[in-house]
Design a protein around this motif. Structure first.
Motif, PDB file in Angstrom:
ATOM      1  N   GLU A   1      25.493   0.839  14.076  1.00  0.00           N
ATOM      2  CA  GLU A   1      24.163   0.722  14.688  1.00  0.00           C
ATOM      3  C   GLU A   1      23.812   1.997  15.448  1.00  0.00           C
ATOM      4  O   GLU A   1      22.703   2.515  15.349  1.00  0.00           O
ATOM      5  CB  GLU A   1      24.160  -0.480  15.623  1.00  0.00           C
ATOM      6  CG  GLU A   1      22.805  -0.821  16.179  1.00  0.00           C
ATOM      7  CD  GLU A   1      22.869  -2.080  17.020  1.00  0.00           C
ATOM      8  OE1 GLU A   1      23.817  -2.210  17.824  1.00  0.00           O
ATOM      9  OE2 GLU A   1      21.975  -2.923  16.881  1.00  0.00           O
TER      10      GLU A   1
ATOM     11  N   GLU B   1      18.275   3.330  15.225  1.00  0.00           N
ATOM     12  CA  GLU B   1      16.952   2.722  15.071  1.00  0.00           C
ATOM     13  C   GLU B   1      16.666   1.811  16.248  1.00  0.00           C
ATOM     14  O   GLU B   1      17.602   1.191  16.754  1.00  0.00           O
ATOM     15  CB  GLU B   1      16.890   1.891  13.793  1.00  0.00           C
ATOM     16  CG  GLU B   1      17.045   2.661  12.517  1.00  0.00           C
ATOM     17  CD  GLU B   1      15.843   3.526  12.196  1.00  0.00           C
ATOM     18  OE1 GLU B   1      14.840   3.457  12.930  1.00  0.00           O
ATOM     19  OE2 GLU B   1      15.912   4.284  11.246  1.00  0.00           O
ATOM     20  N   PRO B   2      15.470   1.581  16.647  1.00  0.00           N
ATOM     21  CA  PRO B   2      14.295   2.367  16.300  1.00  0.00           C
ATOM     22  C   PRO B   2      14.143   3.499  17.300  1.00  0.00           C
ATOM     23  O   PRO B   2      14.126   3.246  18.496  1.00  0.00           O
ATOM     24  CB  PRO B   2      13.157   1.343  16.477  1.00  0.00           C
ATOM     25  CG  PRO B   2      13.666   0.391  17.524  1.00  0.00           C
ATOM     26  CD  PRO B   2      15.167   0.449  17.512  1.00  0.00           C
ATOM     27  N   SER B   3      14.082   4.705  16.847  1.00  0.00           N
ATOM     28  CA  SER B   3      13.860   5.811  17.766  1.00  0.00           C
ATOM     29  C   SER B   3      13.146   6.914  16.995  1.00  0.00           C
ATOM     30  O   SER B   3      12.887   6.782  15.806  1.00  0.00           O
ATOM     31  CB  SER B   3      15.184   6.328  18.321  1.00  0.00           C
ATOM     32  OG  SER B   3      15.793   7.173  17.375  1.00  0.00           O
TER      33      SER B   3
ATOM     34  N   GLY C   1      13.744  -1.042   6.020  1.00  0.00           N
ATOM     35  CA  GLY C   1      13.631  -2.040   7.087  1.00  0.00           C
ATOM     36  C   GLY C   1      14.515  -3.243   6.814  1.00  0.00           C
ATOM     37  O   GLY C   1      15.156  -3.779   7.724  1.00  0.00           O
TER      38      GLY C   1
ATOM     39  N   ILE D   1      18.050  -2.447   7.629  1.00  0.00           N
ATOM     40  CA  ILE D   1      18.279  -2.445   9.075  1.00  0.00           C
ATOM     41  C   ILE D   1      18.332  -3.880   9.609  1.00  0.00           C
ATOM     42  O   ILE D   1      19.185  -4.227  10.418  1.00  0.00           O
ATOM     43  CB  ILE D   1      17.152  -1.656   9.785  1.00  0.00           C
ATOM     44  CG1 ILE D   1      17.223  -0.197   9.392  1.00  0.00           C
ATOM     45  CG2 ILE D   1      17.247  -1.804  11.287  1.00  0.00           C
ATOM     46  CD1 ILE D   1      18.493   0.498   9.785  1.00  0.00           C
ATOM     47  N   SER D   2      17.407  -4.718   9.135  1.00  0.00           N
ATOM     48  CA  SER D   2      17.390  -6.109   9.595  1.00  0.00           C
ATOM     49  C   SER D   2      18.709  -6.788   9.265  1.00  0.00           C
ATOM     50  O   SER D   2      19.288  -7.489  10.095  1.00  0.00           O
ATOM     51  CB  SER D   2      16.256  -6.884   8.930  1.00  0.00           C
ATOM     52  OG  SER D   2      15.041  -6.545   9.535  1.00  0.00           O
TER      53      SER D   2
ATOM     54  N   MET E   1      21.582  -5.442   8.799  1.00  0.00           N
ATOM     55  CA  MET E   1      22.625  -4.915   9.668  1.00  0.00           C
ATOM     56  C   MET E   1      22.547  -5.582  11.042  1.00  0.00           C
ATOM     57  O   MET E   1      23.564  -5.988  11.610  1.00  0.00           O
ATOM     58  CB  MET E   1      22.472  -3.407   9.807  1.00  0.00           C
ATOM     59  CG  MET E   1      23.515  -2.786  10.702  1.00  0.00           C
ATOM     60  SD  MET E   1      23.100  -1.100  11.113  1.00  0.00           S
ATOM     61  CE  MET E   1      21.707  -1.339  12.199  1.00  0.00           C
ATOM     62  N   GLY E   2      21.314  -5.721  11.547  1.00  0.00           N
ATOM     63  CA  GLY E   2      21.127  -6.367  12.843  1.00  0.00           C
ATOM     64  C   GLY E   2      21.670  -7.789  12.837  1.00  0.00           C
ATOM     65  O   GLY E   2      22.344  -8.212  13.772  1.00  0.00           O
ATOM     66  N   VAL E   3      21.387  -8.515  11.744  1.00  0.00           N
ATOM     67  CA  VAL E   3      21.882  -9.892  11.635  1.00  0.00           C
ATOM     68  C   VAL E   3      23.404  -9.899  11.668  1.00  0.00           C
ATOM     69  O   VAL E   3      24.026 -10.710  12.363  1.00  0.00           O
ATOM     70  CB  VAL E   3      21.374 -10.553  10.332  1.00  0.00           C
ATOM     71  CG1 VAL E   3      22.064 -11.875  10.093  1.00  0.00           C
ATOM     72  CG2 VAL E   3      19.872 -10.736  10.391  1.00  0.00           C
TER      73      VAL E   3
ATOM     74  N   ILE F   1      25.466  -7.673  12.932  1.00  0.00           N
ATOM     75  CA  ILE F   1      25.993  -7.334  14.254  1.00  0.00           C
ATOM     76  C   ILE F   1      25.850  -8.520  15.194  1.00  0.00           C
ATOM     77  O   ILE F   1      26.759  -8.863  15.943  1.00  0.00           O
ATOM     78  CB  ILE F   1      25.254  -6.115  14.832  1.00  0.00           C
ATOM     79  CG1 ILE F   1      25.502  -4.899  13.971  1.00  0.00           C
ATOM     80  CG2 ILE F   1      25.709  -5.843  16.265  1.00  0.00           C
ATOM     81  CD1 ILE F   1      24.696  -3.718  14.355  1.00  0.00           C
ATOM     82  N   GLN F   2      24.672  -9.155  15.106  1.00  0.00           N
ATOM     83  CA  GLN F   2      24.439 -10.286  15.996  1.00  0.00           C
ATOM     84  C   GLN F   2      25.437 -11.403  15.747  1.00  0.00           C
ATOM     85  O   GLN F   2      25.972 -12.000  16.686  1.00  0.00           O
ATOM     86  CB  GLN F   2      23.021 -10.802  15.785  1.00  0.00           C
ATOM     87  CG  GLN F   2      22.423 -11.324  17.053  1.00  0.00           C
ATOM     88  CD  GLN F   2      20.997 -11.717  16.840  1.00  0.00           C
ATOM     89  OE1 GLN F   2      20.660 -12.323  15.818  1.00  0.00           O
ATOM     90  NE2 GLN F   2      20.147 -11.383  17.776  1.00  0.00           N
TER      91      GLN F   2
ATOM     92  N   LYS G   1      28.715 -10.374  17.154  1.00  0.00           N
ATOM     93  CA  LYS G   1      28.655 -10.415  18.615  1.00  0.00           C
ATOM     94  C   LYS G   1      28.778 -11.846  19.117  1.00  0.00           C
ATOM     95  O   LYS G   1      29.550 -12.141  20.025  1.00  0.00           O
ATOM     96  CB  LYS G   1      27.323  -9.800  19.052  1.00  0.00           C
ATOM     97  CG  LYS G   1      27.365  -9.187  20.418  1.00  0.00           C
ATOM     98  CD  LYS G   1      26.058  -8.487  20.719  1.00  0.00           C
ATOM     99  CE  LYS G   1      26.110  -7.020  20.377  1.00  0.00           C
ATOM    100  NZ  LYS G   1      24.871  -6.301  20.615  1.00  0.00           N
TER     101      LYS G   1
ATOM    102  N   SER H   1      35.814 -15.474  22.611  1.00  0.00           N
ATOM    103  CA  SER H   1      36.387 -15.005  23.877  1.00  0.00           C
ATOM    104  C   SER H   1      36.402 -16.137  24.893  1.00  0.00           C
ATOM    105  O   SER H   1      37.318 -16.252  25.706  1.00  0.00           O
ATOM    106  CB  SER H   1      35.638 -13.776  24.380  1.00  0.00           C
ATOM    107  OG  SER H   1      34.840 -14.095  25.470  1.00  0.00           O
TER     108      SER H   1
END
Lengths: 304, 528
Positions: B103, B108-110, B451, B454-455, B457-459, B461-462, B465, B472
């Motif tokens: 990430e 992104e986004p920058s 896009g 990226i979406s 990838m975001g999913v 990572i989420q 996480k 944990s």
């Protein structure tokens, strides 16, 4: 459940760490003013953010294009305005020449002024905006009238294609006035071209020199036609210029609403975030203060 | 009748028992903050009683106390749960860590990311379309194209770097597992020797459990402890450690005093380290690492090792291929339009490509794409307008201008405009394709495709996480459970301290009392 000293310490540390994490997250939001700073913050919204940003970049470009197109058309309009007043002057001269009371030498004088104006028209036909020849269609790198051309035009180095600017999604607007229409260019088919506009002026000049009243009257009629033609093109240009202005205004609105939408999605609600920060900070403080009281004493402190 | 000094013996036993109990307490206090330490409990029992005959019947009299054993307060069920959750946590935490790096790499986004490079690139075509003969606009376009290409190269390089880092991790982990296995084997030997002598090697067992805990971070691990059939009169354990998929009978890492090693250094197949067992018997050839069937089955979503291998072999490979697809789609779309045009220099019947391959033998990828060297050398060859062709001849010929040169229509910006329109989608591109031809990318536009990458990838990572966060909590819960059973509570130890100390004092008092009793007895024989 049996609770040991280590458990107290570990759990306290864990709680402090999680409060710290929250504070870091909120701190980031406050510092950047944005709720979405990485794709994992909201994978669904990030797609929208990227699309909006790309649209915004395109719109900014179109707006800049529309602005330049307006400037281009304003310059063209100025030139057409000049041409109109010069044609009015030619008409005045023609009317004066058609008046039977002129001596031959008077007519020659008038013809000389007409020739001067003709030369000026040739200069205007080669007008440039920046390095671009505005009346040569898409051959903007070439002057439409080659140098050393006599007053009777035999060569026109332009074409009748429109010079276009992109001002929207797959929307291109022609910003040029076609020189071929303005000067009535026709292709003779043998590699030469002729211009009704310059032919008219030439006809007027020679008929004045020859004191041929019939020809002068005929030329007057043709000059009226040419004035009508220029005015017609000016009206067309004005309409296009208006349209460009509308496009530019629309683009302004679209950019504004796009920015607002982007902000709605991406930006943090400051009031809410600050409140959240306060509450997390309170939790952190409470954890610290409880921790300091819980960890310290044990039975060790009371057995002497 | 029994010995006169029996009472002294009871007192002496009591003294040493209470002293030992005090020492155990002291040991607990000393190790209170020692991670992996298990609190020990003195197991005090009544000593074998003395039986004697009195008044014609046997009477049994207590003989005081002895320290029977010192036991560990440990729950093996909690251990198993703890290690299970730890493996799961480490898997997701490892995944999250690497994905966070991915990430960060894309940024992104920058304003410094592939999406803004792409926007800038497409917009500079629109800018160029306004001034086709402007060398400045051409230079800007070239630089932006180079930036876009550089960003793609950079992403590709970073993916390779990440894969190499993960690969280095994998091979380090393999040697770590071997080291731990050897240590566990050594401890097994020592513990067995000690248990066979009926001792209780508590601290050695703590060490062994700590090693298994450490192992559970790397791979899922299961411990099977059984009674050694060689001993029937005392508790002597056989300690077996299974890693990875526990249903796989081959996956026994340590069985009592036999250790099975992984091939170390890890053998590389296609440039990546593989986790493969060594042959069980020293003489046999090692399993072939080239056969994926021989790769150790590491179970399902457990352990850091598996996270590293999965991301290296699957996630990043898939991620890279999406950028390859993007690069190819972009090159195809731009080239298709660009080839039909010419710039400030006349081209032949067809123009030149805008993006070219670095290595001609390979297709377009994120690494294998560059701006045509012809364009880099000569900006005038960036196509902006169509090539004026006379299509009445066969093959078509380039229309000539009055001077007999190939005709240039500098003001024609249709090609540049059509390339700029790629930011909106394929509408203009369709005119260049044959009917029925597929679009270069399976998305609404270049930006849409990116896009969606990226979406996704975001999913991912989420998900990593959230899973890591959830795990944990569970690990923490299990840790608390374990601490609740095995942890040292100072309060408790202090209370014990007082308890044992008082007992010790009382036993000492018993000695004094016996002493004065014996004094009285012995005094009977003296003459005054």
């Amino acid at each position: 459940m049996r609770v040991t000293n280590n458990m107290l310490t570990q759990n306290l540390l864990k709680n402090l760490a999680s409060a710290n994490n929250r504070m870091d997250l909120i701190q980031n939001r406050l510092a950047t003013g944005q709720e979405i700073t990485k794709p994992s913050d909201d994978p669904v919204k990030i797609g929208t953010v990227l699309r909006f940003k790309s649209s915004l970049a395109s719109m900014e470009q179109w707006k800049a294009n529309a602005g330049e197109a307006s400037a281009y058309m304003d310059t063209t309009e100025g030139i057409l305005n000049n041409m109109t007043s010069m044609l009015q002057r030619v008409r005045e001269l023609t009317v004066q020449g058609a008046n039977g009371s002129n001596s031959d030498s008077d007519l020659v004088q008038i013809a000389k002024e007409v020739d001067q104006l003709t030369e000026q028209f040739q200069v205007l036909a080669n007008s440039q905006v920046g390095p671009k020849y505005i009346f040569s269609g898409t051959q903007i790198n070439k002057p439409p009238i080659p140098p050393n051309t006599p007053t009777v035009l035999t060569q026109w180095d332009g074409n009748d294609k429109a010079y276009e600017f992109e001002v929207g999604p797959n929307v291109s607007i022609s910003v040029s006035v076609e020189g071929t229409r303005l000067f009535g260019i026709t292709d003779n088919g043998d590699g030469t071209q002729s211009s009704s506009f310059f032919n008219t002026l030439h006809k007027l000049s020679s008929s004045l020199n020859n004191a041929d009243q019939d020809q002068i009257n005929e030329a007057l009629q043709e000059i009226d036609d040419q004035i009508d033609n220029v005015l017609g093109l000016r009206a067309e240009l004005g309409a296009k210029s208006n349209r460009m202005q509308t496009v530019s205004d629309q683009m302004d609105n679209s950019i504004l609403s796009m920015k607002k939408s982007l902000s709605d999605i991406q930006d943090a609600d400051m009031a809410e975030t600050i409140m959240e920060f306060q509450s997390v900070q309170n939790v952190y403080r409470a954890a610290l203060s409880v921790g300091s009281q819980i960890i310290q004493p044990s039975l060790v402190d009371f057995i002497r | 009748m029994y010995s006169t000094f029996f009472g002294l013996q009871i007192a002496s036993r009591a003294l040493s028992t209470q002293q030992a109990a005090l020492d155990v307490t002291g040991h607990n206090i000393a190790n209170a903050n020692n991670k992996g330490y298990t609190r020990q409990l003195p197991n005090i029992q009544a000593a074998n009683p003395l039986t004697f005959n009195a008044a014609g019947k046997p009477i049994t009299i207590g003989a005081g106390s002895t320290m029977d054993s010192i036991i560990r307060a440990r729950d093996s069920y909690v251990d198993r749960q703890f290690r299970w959750e730890t493996s799961k946590y480490e898997y997701w935490a490892g995944k999250e860590q690497t994905l966070n790096m991915v990430e960060g790499l894309l940024n992104e986004p920058s304003d410094y990311s592939l999406s803004s490079d792409l926007n800038n690139f497409l917009n500079s075509w629109s800018e160029l379309a306004k001034n086709p003969q402007n060398v400045g606009a051409r230079a800007v376009l070239k630089e932006r194209a180079l930036t876009l290409v550089d960003t793609l190269h950079h992403i590709d390089n970073q993916i390779t770097d990440m894969q190499n880092d993960l690969d280095a991790n994998v091979s380090v982990t393999v040697s770590q597992i071997n080291t731990i296995a050897n240590q566990i084997k050594e401890l097994n030997t020592q513990i067995k020797r000690s248990e066979a002598a009926m001792d209780n090697p508590n601290d050695l067992k703590d060490q062994r459990d700590a090693l298994v805990d450490q192992l559970s971070k790397l791979v899922p691990v299961r411990v099977v402890e059984t009674q050694d059939p060689g001993f029937t009169d005392r508790t002597v354990g056989n300690f077996k450690v299974i890693i990875g998929n526990e249903s796989d009978v081959d996956n026994v890492l340590v069985d009592d005093q036999v250790v099975r090693q992984l091939q170390n250094p890890a053998p590389t197949v296609n440039g990546f380290s593989r986790v493969v067992w060594k042959a069980l018997d020293a003489g046999d050839p090692d399993p072939d690492p080239n056969d994926p069937d021989n790769w150790v089955d590491l179970g399902n979503q457990m352990g850091e090792l598996q996270a590293n291998i999965e991301i290296r072999d699957q996630y990043l490979v898939n991620f890279r291929s999406q950028f390859d697809t993007f690069a190819e789609g972009m090159a195809t779309a731009v080239n298709t339009i660009h080839q039909t045009g010419q710039g400030l220099e006349a081209e032949g019947i067809t123009g030149i490509e805008f993006f070219t391959l670095i290595d001609d033998t390979q297709p377009f990828t994120a690494a294998n794409i560059t701006v045509n060297p012809l364009i880099r050398e000569n900006l005038n060859r960036i196509a902006t307008g169509t090539i004026p062709l006379d299509t009445t001849t066969d093959p078509p010929t380039h229309i000539q201008d009055d001077d007999g040169n190939d005709l240039l229509e500098v003001g024609d910006a249709s090609v540049a405009l059509d390339i700029a329109s790629l930011s909106q989608g394929w509408e203009k591109l369709q005119a260049y394709l044959d009917p029925g031809d597929p679009m270069p990318l399976d998305a609404g536009s270049l930006g849409d495709f990116y896009g969606s990458v990226i979406s996704q990838m975001g999913v991912d990572i989420q998900q990593a996480k959230r899973m890591a966060e959830g795990q944990s909590v569970l690990v923490n819960h299990m840790n608390n459970q374990r601490e609740s059973v095995s942890g040292v509570s100072l309060d408790e130890e202090m209370a014990n301290l007082v308890r044992f100390q008082k007992s010790y004092s009382a036993a000492a008092r018993l000695v004094t009392m016996m002493d004065s009793m014996l004094d009285s007895l012995l005094g009977m024989g003296t003459t005054r």
